[in-house]
Design an enzyme around this catalytic site. Sequence first.
Site, short mmCIF file in Angstrom:
data_model
loop_
_atom_site.label_atom_id
_atom_site.label_comp_id
_atom_site.label_asym_id
_atom_site.label_seq_id
_atom_site.Cartn_x
_atom_site.Cartn_y
_atom_site.Cartn_z
N GLY A 51 3.55 -4.28 -2.72
CA GLY A 51 4.48 -5.37 -2.48
C GLY A 51 5.44 -5.18 -1.33
CG ASN A 69 3.71 -8.27 3.92
OD1 ASN A 69 4.42 -8.31 4.91
ND2 ASN A 69 2.44 -7.91 3.98
CG MET A 115 -6.23 -6.69 -2.87
SD MET A 115 -6.24 -6.98 -1.08
CE MET A 115 -7.90 -6.45 -0.68
CG ASN A 131 -3.51 -14.18 3.36
OD1 ASN A 131 -2.98 -13.37 2.60
ND2 ASN A 131 -4.53 -13.87 4.14
CG HIS A 182 -6.05 -11.07 8.69
ND1 HIS A 182 -6.82 -10.53 7.69
CD2 HIS A 182 -6.62 -10.69 9.86
CE1 HIS A 182 -7.82 -9.86 8.22
NE2 HIS A 182 -7.72 -9.93 9.53
#
Length: 208
Positions: free
Chosen positions: A12, A14, A91, A108, A110
Amino acid sequence: MLKIGVLVSGGGTNLQAIIDSIESGYITNAKIVTVISGNPDAYALERAKKHGINGVCIRKKDYLDEDDYLNAMAEHLDSLGVELIVLAGFMTVLGKKFIDRYKNKIINIHPALIPSFCGDGFYGLRVHKAALDKGVKVTGATVHFVNEETDGGPIILQKAVYVEEGDTPEILQKRVMEQAEWKIFPEAIKLISEGKIVVEGNKVRRLV
């Protein structure tokens, strides 16, 4: 006040960057109302607890099939009035029904500059290893809306990070997180909460 639900699978980091941005006052028009993980031991749930945020474990294996699992997650999000779903190292693949239900409401991050090193099979350290194997001089991170195509949704923000001599996937991953991910993820949420992001087809227009 934009109500956010954060989906996580691991540590966690982010999530922490987003929490810090809200608590510091950088993000003023949004709050995290729930953190969901499929892993009961995910440290992200502990982070949520430390900051007084509702944290729950919804495990796929506890349901008969994927539809039941995703419906349970949707019911939890809807019960709290979640308006933006943030995938912060989540995931598990979300099905079409779930994505359609929250069209342009799921974002999201990336760890590369899409369309480079993205799509099926590109996640975590694999992304950074692929970048190094290719010998690129610049990589970075991308925040995007989620659609049915893996890493294929409209791009909200990107930030470049230089590759340095001697980089390993682990070293590069850390730099990309510190210099890009932890900056543009909160920024994207801030822009969305302020109504400054408009999706037009597969492109994002930023309002001044």
